[in-house]
Design a protein around this motif. Structure first.
Motif, PDB file in Angstrom:
ATOM      1  N   ALA A 145       1.211  -1.326  -0.158  1.00 62.11           N
ATOM      2  CA  ALA A 145       0.243   0.482  -0.427  1.00 62.11           C
ATOM      3  C   ALA A 145       0.650   1.670   0.359  1.00 62.11           C
ATOM      4  O   ALA A 145       0.356   2.009  -0.697  1.00 62.11           O
ATOM      5  N   ILE A 146       2.096   1.454   0.870  1.00 62.44           N
ATOM      6  CA  ILE A 146       2.594   2.215   1.117  1.00 62.44           C
ATOM      7  C   ILE A 146       3.731   2.280  -0.522  1.00 62.44           C
ATOM      8  O   ILE A 146       3.491   3.577  -0.889  1.00 62.44           O
ATOM      9  N   ARG A 147       4.424   1.387  -1.146  1.00 60.85           N
ATOM     10  CA  ARG A 147       4.437   1.319  -2.478  1.00 60.85           C
ATOM     11  C   ARG A 147       3.544   1.696  -3.599  1.00 60.85           C
ATOM     12  O   ARG A 147       4.332   2.841  -3.971  1.00 60.85           O
ATOM     13  N   ASP A 148       2.619   1.233  -3.867  1.00 57.14           N
ATOM     14  CA  ASP A 148       1.652   2.328  -4.370  1.00 57.14           C
ATOM     15  C   ASP A 148       1.703   3.621  -4.660  1.00 57.14           C
ATOM     16  O   ASP A 148       1.337   4.433  -5.352  1.00 57.14           O
ATOM     17  N   PHE A 149       1.444   4.074  -3.034  1.00 63.84           N
ATOM     18  CA  PHE A 149       1.364   5.626  -2.807  1.00 63.84           C
ATOM     19  C   PHE A 149       2.649   6.318  -3.797  1.00 63.84           C
ATOM     20  O   PHE A 149       2.102   7.132  -3.980  1.00 63.84           O
ATOM     21  N   GLU A 150       3.427   5.926  -3.209  1.00 60.17           N
ATOM     22  CA  GLU A 150       4.330   6.576  -3.456  1.00 60.17           C
ATOM     23  C   GLU A 150       4.971   6.418  -4.788  1.00 60.17           C
ATOM     24  O   GLU A 150       5.115   7.366  -5.114  1.00 60.17           O
ATOM     25  N   VAL A 151       4.672   5.409  -5.596  1.00 59.20           N
ATOM     26  CA  VAL A 151       4.786   6.199  -7.113  1.00 59.20           C
ATOM     27  C   VAL A 151       3.919   6.352  -7.189  1.00 59.20           C
ATOM     28  O   VAL A 151       4.044   6.986  -8.762  1.00 59.20           O
ATOM     29  N   THR A 152       2.879   6.593  -7.040  1.00 54.05           N
ATOM     30  CA  THR A 152       1.335   7.328  -7.970  1.00 54.05           C
ATOM     31  C   THR A 152       2.211   9.064  -7.856  1.00 54.05           C
ATOM     32  O   THR A 152       1.895   9.298  -8.288  1.00 54.05           O
ATOM     33  N   PHE A 153       2.253   9.147  -5.788  1.00 49.84           N
ATOM     34  CA  PHE A 153       2.623  10.709  -6.037  1.00 49.84           C
ATOM     35  C   PHE A 153       3.583  11.110  -5.523  1.00 49.84           C
ATOM     36  O   PHE A 153       4.204  12.303  -6.573  1.00 49.84           O
ATOM     37  N   ASP A 154       4.705  11.117  -5.028  1.00 48.07           N
ATOM     38  CA  ASP A 154       6.020  11.280  -4.595  1.00 48.07           C
ATOM     39  C   ASP A 154       7.269  10.643  -5.389  1.00 48.07           C
ATOM     40  O   ASP A 154       7.794  11.325  -5.706  1.00 48.07           O
ATOM     41  N   ASN A 155       7.111   8.851  -5.646  1.00 51.36           N
ATOM     42  CA  ASN A 155       7.496   8.577  -6.062  1.00 51.36           C
ATOM     43  C   ASN A 155       9.391   8.752  -5.703  1.00 51.36           C
ATOM     44  O   ASN A 155      10.384   9.184  -7.178  1.00 51.36           O
ATOM     45  N   ARG A 156       9.536   8.624  -4.441  1.00 53.28           N
ATOM     46  CA  ARG A 156      11.218   8.840  -3.978  1.00 53.28           C
ATOM     47  C   ARG A 156      11.897   7.618  -4.263  1.00 53.28           C
ATOM     48  O   ARG A 156      11.119   6.238  -3.481  1.00 53.28           O
ATOM     49  N   LYS A 157      12.820   7.308  -4.821  1.00 50.23           N
ATOM     50  CA  LYS A 157      13.572   6.618  -5.011  1.00 50.23           C
ATOM     51  C   LYS A 157      13.828   5.526  -4.143  1.00 50.23           C
ATOM     52  O   LYS A 157      13.924   4.783  -3.978  1.00 50.23           O
ATOM     53  N   THR A 158      15.447   6.698  -3.210  1.00 46.18           N
ATOM     54  CA  THR A 158      15.415   5.602  -1.780  1.00 46.18           C
ATOM     55  C   THR A 158      14.113   4.853  -1.228  1.00 46.18           C
ATOM     56  O   THR A 158      14.466   3.737  -0.699  1.00 46.18           O
ATOM     57  N   VAL A 159      12.704   5.521  -1.263  1.00 47.61           N
ATOM     58  CA  VAL A 159      11.698   4.381   0.010  1.00 47.61           C
ATOM     59  C   VAL A 159      11.142   3.494  -0.452  1.00 47.61           C
ATOM     60  O   VAL A 159      10.955   2.466  -0.938  1.00 47.61           O
ATOM     61  N   LEU A 160      11.223   3.962  -2.373  1.00 43.54           N
ATOM     62  CA  LEU A 160      10.660   2.245  -3.206  1.00 43.54           C
ATOM     63  C   LEU A 160      11.629   1.918  -2.914  1.00 43.54           C
ATOM     64  O   LEU A 160      11.422   0.288  -2.927  1.00 43.54           O
ATOM     65  N   ARG A 161      13.095   1.825  -3.031  1.00 44.96           N
ATOM     66  CA  ARG A 161      14.516   0.733  -2.696  1.00 44.96           C
ATOM     67  C   ARG A 161      13.840   0.044  -1.709  1.00 44.96           C
ATOM     68  O   ARG A 161      14.292  -1.244  -1.269  1.00 44.96           O
ATOM     69  N   GLU A 162      13.865   0.777  -0.581  1.00 45.56           N
ATOM     70  CA  GLU A 162      13.870   0.224   1.218  1.00 45.56           C
ATOM     71  C   GLU A 162      12.212  -0.432   1.386  1.00 45.56           C
ATOM     72  O   GLU A 162      12.699  -1.948   1.382  1.00 45.56           O
ATOM     73  N   ILE A 163      11.482  -0.239   0.376  1.00 45.28           N
ATOM     74  CA  ILE A 163      10.732  -0.997   0.773  1.00 45.28           C
ATOM     75  C   ILE A 163      10.462  -2.398   0.096  1.00 45.28           C
ATOM     76  O   ILE A 163      10.015  -3.306   0.161  1.00 45.28           O
ATOM     77  N   ASP A 164      11.303  -2.410  -1.729  1.00 46.15           N
ATOM     78  CA  ASP A 164      11.608  -3.742  -2.377  1.00 46.15           C
ATOM     79  C   ASP A 164      12.216  -4.656  -1.815  1.00 46.15           C
ATOM     80  O   ASP A 164      12.329  -5.172  -1.831  1.00 46.15           O
ATOM     81  N   GLN A 165      13.218  -3.589  -1.083  1.00 43.49           N
ATOM     82  CA  GLN A 165      13.958  -5.028  -0.134  1.00 43.49           C
ATOM     83  C   GLN A 165      13.217  -5.876   0.955  1.00 43.49           C
ATOM     84  O   GLN A 165      13.496  -7.120   1.138  1.00 43.49           O
ATOM     85  N   ARG A 166      12.471  -4.815   1.571  1.00 43.01           N
ATOM     86  CA  ARG A 166      11.838  -6.085   2.686  1.00 43.01           C
ATOM     87  C   ARG A 166      10.646  -6.893   1.608  1.00 43.01           C
ATOM     88  O   ARG A 166      10.671  -7.737   2.364  1.00 43.01           O
ATOM     89  N   LEU A 167      10.199  -6.138   0.649  1.00 43.05           N
ATOM     90  CA  LEU A 167       9.464  -7.213  -0.083  1.00 43.05           C
ATOM     91  C   LEU A 167      10.449  -8.554   0.021  1.00 43.05           C
ATOM     92  O   LEU A 167       9.027  -9.193   0.132  1.00 43.05           O
ATOM     93  N   GLN A 168      11.050  -8.193  -0.649  1.00 44.17           N
ATOM     94  CA  GLN A 168      12.082  -9.041  -1.247  1.00 44.17           C
ATOM     95  C   GLN A 168      12.267 -10.814  -0.162  1.00 44.17           C
ATOM     96  O   GLN A 168      12.622 -11.466  -0.063  1.00 44.17           O
ATOM     97  N   ASN A 169      12.727  -9.684   0.908  1.00 49.16           N
ATOM     98  CA  ASN A 169      13.146  -9.949   2.147  1.00 49.16           C
ATOM     99  C   ASN A 169      11.603 -11.395   3.233  1.00 49.16           C
ATOM    100  O   ASN A 169      11.891 -12.191   3.200  1.00 49.16           O
ATOM    101  N   ILE A 170      10.502 -10.651   2.519  1.00 53.30           N
ATOM    102  CA  ILE A 170       9.685 -11.284   3.032  1.00 53.30           C
ATOM    103  C   ILE A 170       9.485 -12.438   2.182  1.00 53.30           C
ATOM    104  O   ILE A 170       8.787 -13.833   3.080  1.00 53.30           O
ATOM    105  N   TYR A 171       9.502 -12.352   0.840  1.00 54.02           N
ATOM    106  CA  TYR A 171       9.188 -13.485  -0.084  1.00 54.02           C
ATOM    107  C   TYR A 171      10.228 -14.743  -0.014  1.00 54.02           C
ATOM    108  O   TYR A 171       9.621 -15.734   0.267  1.00 54.02           O
ATOM    109  N   VAL A 172      11.201 -14.067   0.239  1.00 50.79           N
ATOM    110  CA  VAL A 172      12.780 -15.652   0.669  1.00 50.79           C
ATOM    111  C   VAL A 172      12.157 -15.696   1.937  1.00 50.79           C
ATOM    112  O   VAL A 172      12.157 -16.864   1.864  1.00 50.79           O
ATOM    113  N   ALA A 173      11.432 -15.443   2.651  1.00 51.42           N
ATOM    114  CA  ALA A 173      11.476 -15.575   4.166  1.00 51.42           C
ATOM    115  C   ALA A 173      10.531 -16.679   4.184  1.00 51.42           C
ATOM    116  O   ALA A 173      10.236 -17.887   5.102  1.00 51.42           O
ATOM    117  N   ALA A 174       9.105 -16.534   2.857  1.00 45.81           N
ATOM    118  CA  ALA A 174       8.455 -17.082   2.980  1.00 45.81           C
ATOM    119  C   ALA A 174       8.474 -19.095   2.595  1.00 45.81           C
ATOM    120  O   ALA A 174       8.851 -19.643   1.958  1.00 45.81           O
TER     121      ALA A 174
END
Length: 196
Positions: A167-196
């Motif tokens: 939800a945070i990622r979708d909001f960020e892409v739609t409105f602010d598109n801050r690269k650092t925030v998107l990179r941090e979210i993508d790392q956390r999502l990847q860690n969740i996929y790896v852990a699962a």
């Protein structure tokens, strides 16, 4: 008493006078041309006697004539160019007036009105984006998210679930598109996929 001349006599007199003119005219023309040639020659002789180079004087006269003609032609062209430019401006103004008249008759907006409408549409678009952003932000798991800096957001990402991160990622892409925030979210999502 003077005798009246008969028609035949009068015609005969006219024919004789005309004949005399025809016979003497060529001779007079020859004499006139000889006189003109002689006059020209005498003028040339006088110029040479004065020590003036006839050719140089003729060149000077020719240059003066050329300058006068060039100047006259230049003024004439400038006058026509000025008139042409003035006529173009008049024609453009008349065309613009007619176009505006047609647009008014067709109830179409002018260029100024369209520009004004564009500005108003941009204002409305910005307001709608702001309302949409606020509405989207209301559903985010981080309160006041839109007003936070990147440094404030990154530590808060650690405690979010996969759906909250998305939800945070979708909001960020739609409105602010801050690269650092998107990179941090993508790392956390990847860690969740790896852990699962």
């Amino acid at each position: 008493m003077t005798e009246e001349k008969t028609l035949t006599e009068r015609v005969q007199t006219v024919v004789e006078d005309t004949g005399n003119v025809i016979v003497t005219a060529p001779g007079k023309m020859v004499q006139a041309s000889r006189g003109a040639w002689n006059m020209t020659r005498e003028e040339a002789d006088r110029l040479l006697e004065r020590g003036v180079d006839l050719f140089e004087e003729l060149v000077e006269r020719g240059e003066k004539v050329e300058m006068l003609q060039t100047d006259r032609l230049s003024r004439w062209l400038k006058g026509w160019q000025k008139r042409g430019t003035e006529q173009m401006h008049v024609a453009e103004e008349q065309l613009e007036q007619r176009v505006q008249s047609v647009l008014r008759a067709m109830h179409l907006p002018s260029a100024d009105e369209v520009a004004h409408l564009d500005k108003e549409i941009d204002k409305i678009g910005r307001k709608l984006d702001s309302y949409l952003k606020e509405a989207e932000q209301a559903g985010l798991p981080i309160e006041g998210y839109a007003h936070l800096t990147v440094k404030e957001i990154v530590p808060l990402l650690d405690n979010l679930s996969q759906s909250q991160l998305q939800a945070i990622r979708d909001f960020e892409v739609t409105f602010d598109n801050r690269k650092t925030v998107l990179r941090e979210i993508d790392q956390r999502l990847q860690n969740i996929y790896v852990a699962a």
